[in-house]
Scaffold this active site. Structure first.
Site, PDB file in Angstrom:
ATOM      1  CB  THR A   1       8.143  -0.555   1.060  1.00  0.00           C
ATOM      2  OG1 THR A   1       8.383  -0.324  -0.339  1.00  0.00           O
ATOM      3  CG2 THR A   1       8.473  -2.002   1.396  1.00  0.00           C
ATOM      4  CE1 TYR A   2       1.485   1.268   4.986  1.00  0.00           C
ATOM      5  CE2 TYR A   2       1.684   0.874   2.633  1.00  0.00           C
ATOM      6  CZ  TYR A   2       1.233   1.640   3.682  1.00  0.00           C
ATOM      7  OH  TYR A   2       0.523   2.784   3.419  1.00  0.00           O
TER       8      TYR A   2
END
Length: 178
Positions: free
Chosen positions: A33-34
């Site tokens: 998850t960025y």
């Protein structure tokens, strides 16, 4: 630490050659998850901040990772700072409380292989993108980067890779409309 990484597009033949040539370390499932910084645009500064959840053999690990800008024009070589975390959801809440915004989660199945001391290779099947092969080495010495890049590219060429990619999976997915 500098992560020297070369990535290429793969097909079933490249996957077969890797599986025949190198020793499997393990198969992993990744959720990356960025996050976007509240005050600077990582897409312009070529940086990344992510929380990675990695599952393998009934085991769970999570890491908070910062990746700096790419250091050359050929590979994905960049500074990487990674720390293990116990509660990825709590870390996500901290980032969001500080103004970081979730951008996208990249999901992939990864097979990790041992090439030689200090060099690993991965076969990635990325949801929404397809098959890739990545090879990487770590170094503290920037002077060694060009030599390592050439060595890693050479290994991928021997495996039949004809098309290389410097963009991250996040960049590729966002380019598709994410």
């Amino acid at each position: 630490m500098i992560e020297v990484e070369v990535k290429g597009y793969a097909d079933d033949k490249v996957f077969e050659r890797v599986r025949e040539s190198f020793r499997l370390i393990r198969k992993e499932y990744h959720e990356d998850t960025y996050y976007q910084h509240p005050c600077r645009d990582f897409s312009k500064t070529d940086e990344a901040l992510r929380i990675r959840v990695r599952r393998f053999n009934g085991h769970f690990e999570a890491f908070l990772t910062y990746k700096g800008p790419k250091l050359d024009s050929v590979s994905k070589t960049r500074e990487e700072i990674e720390v293990p975390i116990e509660d990825p959801d709590a870390h996500a809440r901290i980032l969001e409380a500080l103004g970081f915004r979730e951008v996208l989660t990249v999901e992939k199945v990864r097979e990790k292989y041992y090439v030689e001391k200090g060099i690993t290779l991965t076969l990635d099947e990325v949801e929404g993108l397809g098959k890739f092969v990545e090879i990487e080495a770590l170094t503290d010495d920037r002077e060694k980067v060009p030599e390592l890049v050439e060595k890693l590219r050479g290994i991928l060429l021997e495996l039949g890779v004809t098309r290389f990619e410097r963009r991250s999976y996040l960049e590729l997915l966002l380019g598709k409309g994410g």
